[in-house]
Motif scaffolding. Structure first.
Motif, PDB file in Angstrom:
ATOM      1  N   ALA A 290      -2.567 -10.073 -16.840  1.00  0.00           N
ATOM      2  CA  ALA A 290      -2.837 -10.326 -15.424  1.00  0.00           C
ATOM      3  C   ALA A 290      -3.991  -9.443 -14.978  1.00  0.00           C
ATOM      4  O   ALA A 290      -4.070  -8.263 -15.324  1.00  0.00           O
ATOM      5  CB  ALA A 290      -1.592 -10.040 -14.594  1.00  0.00           C
ATOM      6  N   SER A 291      -4.915 -10.024 -14.215  1.00  0.00           N
ATOM      7  CA  SER A 291      -6.061  -9.281 -13.705  1.00  0.00           C
ATOM      8  C   SER A 291      -5.796  -8.863 -12.267  1.00  0.00           C
ATOM      9  O   SER A 291      -4.661  -8.926 -11.785  1.00  0.00           O
ATOM     10  CB  SER A 291      -7.318 -10.147 -13.804  1.00  0.00           C
ATOM     11  OG  SER A 291      -8.470  -9.366 -13.559  1.00  0.00           O
ATOM     12  N   ASP A 292      -6.848  -8.450 -11.548  1.00  0.00           N
ATOM     13  CA  ASP A 292      -6.661  -7.953 -10.183  1.00  0.00           C
ATOM     14  C   ASP A 292      -6.172  -9.048  -9.242  1.00  0.00           C
ATOM     15  O   ASP A 292      -5.306  -8.828  -8.393  1.00  0.00           O
ATOM     16  CB  ASP A 292      -7.977  -7.360  -9.655  1.00  0.00           C
ATOM     17  CG  ASP A 292      -8.372  -6.114 -10.429  1.00  0.00           C
ATOM     18  OD1 ASP A 292      -7.473  -5.481 -10.998  1.00  0.00           O
ATOM     19  OD2 ASP A 292      -9.569  -5.793 -10.457  1.00  0.00           O
ATOM     20  N   GLY A 293      -6.719 -10.228  -9.386  1.00  0.00           N
ATOM     21  CA  GLY A 293      -6.312 -11.321  -8.510  1.00  0.00           C
ATOM     22  C   GLY A 293      -4.954 -11.878  -8.890  1.00  0.00           C
ATOM     23  O   GLY A 293      -4.491 -11.727 -10.039  1.00  0.00           O
ATOM     24  N   ARG A 294      -4.305 -12.565  -7.977  1.00  0.00           N
ATOM     25  CA  ARG A 294      -2.953 -13.062  -8.225  1.00  0.00           C
ATOM     26  C   ARG A 294      -2.930 -14.062  -9.376  1.00  0.00           C
ATOM     27  O   ARG A 294      -2.004 -14.081 -10.190  1.00  0.00           O
ATOM     28  CB  ARG A 294      -2.400 -13.704  -6.950  1.00  0.00           C
ATOM     29  CG  ARG A 294      -0.976 -14.218  -7.100  1.00  0.00           C
ATOM     30  CD  ARG A 294      -0.451 -14.745  -5.770  1.00  0.00           C
ATOM     31  NE  ARG A 294      -0.371 -13.671  -4.777  1.00  0.00           N
ATOM     32  CZ  ARG A 294       0.035 -13.875  -3.521  1.00  0.00           C
ATOM     33  NH1 ARG A 294       0.350 -15.086  -3.105  1.00  0.00           N
ATOM     34  NH2 ARG A 294       0.093 -12.856  -2.687  1.00  0.00           N
ATOM     35  N   HIS A 295      -3.947 -14.919  -9.444  1.00  0.00           N
ATOM     36  CA  HIS A 295      -3.948 -15.963 -10.458  1.00  0.00           C
ATOM     37  C   HIS A 295      -4.975 -15.711 -11.561  1.00  0.00           C
ATOM     38  O   HIS A 295      -5.092 -16.518 -12.488  1.00  0.00           O
ATOM     39  CB  HIS A 295      -4.247 -17.319  -9.800  1.00  0.00           C
ATOM     40  CG  HIS A 295      -3.261 -17.681  -8.723  1.00  0.00           C
ATOM     41  ND1 HIS A 295      -1.943 -17.947  -8.995  1.00  0.00           N
ATOM     42  CD2 HIS A 295      -3.405 -17.790  -7.370  1.00  0.00           C
ATOM     43  CE1 HIS A 295      -1.309 -18.221  -7.864  1.00  0.00           C
ATOM     44  NE2 HIS A 295      -2.170 -18.125  -6.864  1.00  0.00           N
ATOM     45  N   ASP A 296      -5.703 -14.609 -11.477  1.00  0.00           N
ATOM     46  CA  ASP A 296      -6.713 -14.319 -12.494  1.00  0.00           C
ATOM     47  C   ASP A 296      -6.049 -13.778 -13.751  1.00  0.00           C
ATOM     48  O   ASP A 296      -5.047 -13.049 -13.687  1.00  0.00           O
ATOM     49  CB  ASP A 296      -7.725 -13.292 -11.973  1.00  0.00           C
ATOM     50  CG  ASP A 296      -8.588 -13.866 -10.866  1.00  0.00           C
ATOM     51  OD1 ASP A 296      -8.686 -15.097 -10.783  1.00  0.00           O
ATOM     52  OD2 ASP A 296      -9.147 -13.063 -10.084  1.00  0.00           O
ATOM     53  N   ARG A 297      -6.613 -14.127 -14.899  1.00  0.00           N
ATOM     54  CA  ARG A 297      -6.108 -13.644 -16.173  1.00  0.00           C
ATOM     55  C   ARG A 297      -7.277 -13.081 -16.985  1.00  0.00           C
ATOM     56  O   ARG A 297      -8.383 -13.619 -16.968  1.00  0.00           O
ATOM     57  CB  ARG A 297      -5.457 -14.770 -16.982  1.00  0.00           C
ATOM     58  CG  ARG A 297      -4.379 -15.544 -16.253  1.00  0.00           C
ATOM     59  CD  ARG A 297      -3.079 -14.767 -16.167  1.00  0.00           C
ATOM     60  NE  ARG A 297      -2.459 -14.632 -17.478  1.00  0.00           N
ATOM     61  CZ  ARG A 297      -1.329 -13.922 -17.676  1.00  0.00           C
ATOM     62  NH1 ARG A 297      -0.759 -13.278 -16.659  1.00  0.00           N
ATOM     63  NH2 ARG A 297      -0.805 -13.850 -18.882  1.00  0.00           N
ATOM     64  N   PHE A 298      -7.011 -11.972 -17.668  1.00  0.00           N
ATOM     65  CA  PHE A 298      -8.016 -11.385 -18.548  1.00  0.00           C
ATOM     66  C   PHE A 298      -7.618 -11.673 -19.987  1.00  0.00           C
ATOM     67  O   PHE A 298      -6.515 -11.320 -20.421  1.00  0.00           O
ATOM     68  CB  PHE A 298      -8.112  -9.871 -18.322  1.00  0.00           C
ATOM     69  CG  PHE A 298      -8.901  -9.159 -19.382  1.00  0.00           C
ATOM     70  CD1 PHE A 298     -10.265  -9.385 -19.527  1.00  0.00           C
ATOM     71  CD2 PHE A 298      -8.283  -8.267 -20.264  1.00  0.00           C
ATOM     72  CE1 PHE A 298     -10.992  -8.741 -20.504  1.00  0.00           C
ATOM     73  CE2 PHE A 298      -9.006  -7.622 -21.245  1.00  0.00           C
ATOM     74  CZ  PHE A 298     -10.369  -7.862 -21.359  1.00  0.00           C
ATOM     75  N   ARG A 299      -8.505 -12.320 -20.736  1.00  0.00           N
ATOM     76  CA  ARG A 299      -8.212 -12.675 -22.123  1.00  0.00           C
ATOM     77  C   ARG A 299      -8.680 -11.554 -23.038  1.00  0.00           C
ATOM     78  O   ARG A 299      -9.870 -11.412 -23.331  1.00  0.00           O
ATOM     79  CB  ARG A 299      -8.868 -14.002 -22.480  1.00  0.00           C
ATOM     80  CG  ARG A 299      -8.554 -14.480 -23.891  1.00  0.00           C
ATOM     81  CD  ARG A 299      -8.891 -15.938 -24.120  1.00  0.00           C
ATOM     82  NE  ARG A 299      -7.954 -16.819 -23.436  1.00  0.00           N
ATOM     83  CZ  ARG A 299      -7.813 -18.116 -23.700  1.00  0.00           C
ATOM     84  NH1 ARG A 299      -8.571 -18.685 -24.634  1.00  0.00           N
ATOM     85  NH2 ARG A 299      -6.952 -18.850 -23.040  1.00  0.00           N
ATOM     86  N   ALA A 300      -7.738 -10.741 -23.505  1.00  0.00           N
ATOM     87  CA  ALA A 300      -8.064  -9.595 -24.356  1.00  0.00           C
ATOM     88  C   ALA A 300      -8.255 -10.000 -25.812  1.00  0.00           C
ATOM     89  O   ALA A 300      -9.023  -9.361 -26.544  1.00  0.00           O
ATOM     90  CB  ALA A 300      -6.958  -8.543 -24.263  1.00  0.00           C
ATOM     91  N   VAL A 301      -7.537 -11.041 -26.246  1.00  0.00           N
ATOM     92  CA  VAL A 301      -7.678 -11.570 -27.604  1.00  0.00           C
ATOM     93  C   VAL A 301      -7.853 -13.073 -27.488  1.00  0.00           C
ATOM     94  O   VAL A 301      -7.052 -13.743 -26.827  1.00  0.00           O
ATOM     95  CB  VAL A 301      -6.451 -11.229 -28.478  1.00  0.00           C
ATOM     96  CG1 VAL A 301      -6.574 -11.874 -29.857  1.00  0.00           C
ATOM     97  CG2 VAL A 301      -6.285  -9.724 -28.604  1.00  0.00           C
ATOM     98  N   ASP A 302      -8.898 -13.598 -28.143  1.00  0.00           N
ATOM     99  CA  ASP A 302      -9.263 -15.002 -27.933  1.00  0.00           C
ATOM    100  C   ASP A 302      -9.349 -15.749 -29.267  1.00  0.00           C
ATOM    101  O   ASP A 302     -10.350 -15.682 -29.969  1.00  0.00           O
ATOM    102  CB  ASP A 302     -10.616 -15.059 -27.202  1.00  0.00           C
ATOM    103  CG  ASP A 302     -10.966 -16.457 -26.720  1.00  0.00           C
ATOM    104  OD1 ASP A 302     -10.149 -17.380 -26.910  1.00  0.00           O
ATOM    105  OD2 ASP A 302     -12.065 -16.620 -26.162  1.00  0.00           O
ATOM    106  N   ARG A 303      -8.237 -16.384 -29.657  1.00  0.00           N
ATOM    107  CA  ARG A 303      -8.162 -17.267 -30.818  1.00  0.00           C
ATOM    108  C   ARG A 303      -8.560 -16.544 -32.115  1.00  0.00           C
ATOM    109  O   ARG A 303      -9.424 -16.981 -32.865  1.00  0.00           O
ATOM    110  CB  ARG A 303      -9.038 -18.504 -30.605  1.00  0.00           C
ATOM    111  CG  ARG A 303      -8.628 -19.325 -29.391  1.00  0.00           C
ATOM    112  CD  ARG A 303      -9.526 -20.523 -29.184  1.00  0.00           C
ATOM    113  NE  ARG A 303      -9.363 -21.482 -30.279  1.00  0.00           N
ATOM    114  CZ  ARG A 303     -10.052 -22.623 -30.385  1.00  0.00           C
ATOM    115  NH1 ARG A 303     -10.961 -22.927 -29.463  1.00  0.00           N
ATOM    116  NH2 ARG A 303      -9.857 -23.432 -31.404  1.00  0.00           N
ATOM    117  N   VAL A 304      -7.867 -15.446 -32.391  1.00  0.00           N
ATOM    118  CA  VAL A 304      -8.099 -14.674 -33.616  1.00  0.00           C
ATOM    119  C   VAL A 304      -7.176 -15.194 -34.719  1.00  0.00           C
ATOM    120  O   VAL A 304      -5.982 -15.397 -34.492  1.00  0.00           O
ATOM    121  CB  VAL A 304      -7.850 -13.170 -33.366  1.00  0.00           C
ATOM    122  CG1 VAL A 304      -7.784 -12.392 -34.678  1.00  0.00           C
ATOM    123  CG2 VAL A 304      -8.941 -12.605 -32.466  1.00  0.00           C
TER     124      VAL A 304
END
Length: 547
Positions: A290-304
């Motif tokens: 979860a990012s700062d915004g309510r619906h924002d998402r931070f992708r830390a790992v992307d299809r590894v």
């Protein structure tokens, strides 16, 4: 004749412990000229940090200069009072400490901390100091210096914090900078940028640098001269190129032989076996936070995706923020993937709950980066290694004791260590205890999270040899997390290179290192220290053979 910026003449230093007085530095002599970089190299306990502390007047309270002179621009400062040292620290000589996280005050803004050295030495009024702070932050390459000045240390990356410490060190253009392991906690690309910055500042201002390091690759790249210390004594000193090409002392030869970035060791030979016998399988792994915004998402790992054959070592490398740790936590079952799948011996930890998940952890164990913080200081070594057995197996005490002793012997430690506490052990001994604790449950997979990065090169070499022996004898599979590509070249069979959460290269180590498929991998490889220097001529010696 040019007067050296720094000259040590027959310096001996001791520490007092109760009624006992122990000499730790013995008759050390060397000099540093204007604009010159001299590196003090050696293992922990060699006396290099104590020597540097004496130069800047920061010896521990029980430390004492027994004899010798320490001349700064021709003036002997040995025996100066703390008040006299305060008058020259920052102005004539400065320190860049090792750990940027613990060296900055967490409750003061970056601007306030840079301004402090200027206020202490009355370098202008409030407005002039504020302007100089911004100028310094920009000069060390921090983006948006006005914004950084308003931020707190926890809001900056490790590399940014180290740049702040450099800004403080150069604020008053000192004649000498002491850099004490200034990049040991940083990734190789960040390390190179920090060392480039120190080097450019040295050229611009003619500042002399005393570089304290156990990293022979860094010393080889950056120093004009090397001073090799062991047990408080200088074993050898001289121009870097000459010393690397033909070291004279047995100890210098051993240090150079053990340094991965200076080693002539080729890639690890291919291991034969069944390509379908897979211990670890990661397929299209995605993890979002979860990012700062309510619906924002931070992708830390992307299809590894990667597969690790049983009995081999797979390395995951990349800069800070590349997704290494998040990938590790998904593999070990501490995080559940947003999508994709992880399998350990065919088991998906994301499908497990409660007791089944607890029992799964017997199959995969962790060895952490820092042996000084990963062991409970209140427990003896016996209790530390025994604890996993108490948690997982209701075994009789005699059986537990036998397993603990057997595992201690397997990692090369004597029985006498069992009664000791962690503080009584060296760094290498502590890491051996941590490995014994991880292996006492007979796991099939060992995850090594920067497990040798906090160790000196000779101890590091011993631990890498131990890991290779254990893998061969026990059929272990290793997942090796590291930012040190020289070590990866030595220990790993296959490698994944992560950047910004994405896998930018994957395959056999030799293929990826010799034929990198991405600019990111090429930059990481180019940042390995020590590559631009001649390999040492390492002739066998009776001392080394006896050791």
């Amino acid at each position: 004749m040019t007067v050296p910026v720094l000259e040590l003449d027959q310096v001996s230093i001791s520490y007092r412990d109760g009624d006992q007085c122990r000499c730790v530095v013995h008759e050390v002599s060397f000099s540093v000229g204007p604009g010159e970089v001299v590196a003090l190299v050696g293992e922990s306990g060699s006396g290099k940090t104590t020597t540097a502390q004496a130069v800047i007047g920061l010896l521990a309270g029980n430390g004492r200069l027994e004899q010798g002179a320490i001349r700064l621009n021709g003036t002997d400062i040995a025996g100066w009072s703390p008040a006299r040292f305060d008058s020259i620290r920052g102005r004539v000589l400065s320190l860049i400490p090792q750990d940027p996280t613990s060296s900055l005050n967490p409750v003061l803004t970056i601007g306030e901390q840079v301004a402090e050295i200027l206020r202490i030495h009355r370098h202008g009024d409030r407005k002039a100091i504020a302007a100089r702070v911004i100028e310094l932050l920009a000069h060390v390459g921090l983006p948006q210096p006005e914004r950084r000045a308003r931020q707190y240390p926890h809001q900056l990356s490790g590399g940014m914090k180290q740049r702040v410490l450099i800004a403080i060190a150069i604020a008053l253009r000192p004649a000498l900078i002491i850099a004490d392991e200034p990049t040991s906690a940083l990734d190789v690309t960040v390390q190179r940028r920090i060392l480039d910055l120190i080097d450019s500042l040295r050229r611009e201002q003619g500042t002399a640098v005393l570089l304290v390091t156990h990293d022979l690759g860094v010393a080889a790249d950056r120093a004009d001269r090397l001073v090799v210390m062991q047990n408080g004594r200088i074993q050898e000193q001289g121009p870097t190129a000459a010393l690397l090409r033909k070291p004279q002392s047995a100890y210098a030869r051993k240090l150079l032989a053990d340094a991965p970035s200076l080693s002539t060791t080729a890639f690890r030979p291919a291991v034969s076996g069944d390509d379908d016998d897979i211990a670890i399988e990661v397929d299209e792994l995605v993890h979002e936070f979860a990012s700062d915004g309510r619906h924002d998402r931070f992708r830390a790992v992307d299809r590894v995706s990667f597969r690790v054959r049983r009995g081999t070592t797979h390395a995951i490398v990349g800069e800070s923020g590349s997704g290494k740790t998040t990938t590790l936590r998904n593999v070990t079952g501490f995080l559940r993937p947003t999508s994709g799948r992880v399998r350990i011996d065919g088991i998906d930890p994301a499908t497990l709950r409660g007791e089944a998940l607890r029992q799964f952890r017997r199959r995969i164990q962790l060895v952490y980066q820092n042996p000084f913080t990963s062991l409970d200081p209140r427990q003896t070594v016996f209790r530390i290694i025994e604890e996993p057995l108490l948690n997982f197996e209701p075994l009789p005490r005699a059986v537990r004791e036998r397993k603990v002793r057997d595992m201690l012997a397997r990692v090369g430690l004597p029985p006498a260590v069992l009664a000791r506490y962690p503080h009584a052990l060296s760094g290498g001994q502590r890491q051996r205890v941590a490995i014994a604790r991880a292996l006492v449950l007979d796991p099939r997979v060992l995850v090594l999270d920067e497990a040798v990065s906090a160790l000196d090169v000779t101890v590091q070499a011993q631990i890498l040899d131990l890991l290779e022996t254990l893998q061969r004898d026990l059929g272990l599979t290793y997942l090796f997390i590291s930012h040190d590509l020289a070590v990866v070249r030595q220990i790993a069979d296959t490698v994944s290179v992560l950047h910004g959460g994405r896998q930018v290269d994957c395959g056999r180590v030799e293929d990826v290192f010799l034929r990198p498929g991405s600019d990111c991998t090429r930059e990481l490889l180019a940042a390995i220290p020590g590559q631009g220097h001649p390999r040492p001529v390492l002739h066998p010696s009776p001392c080394l053979e006896a050791a």
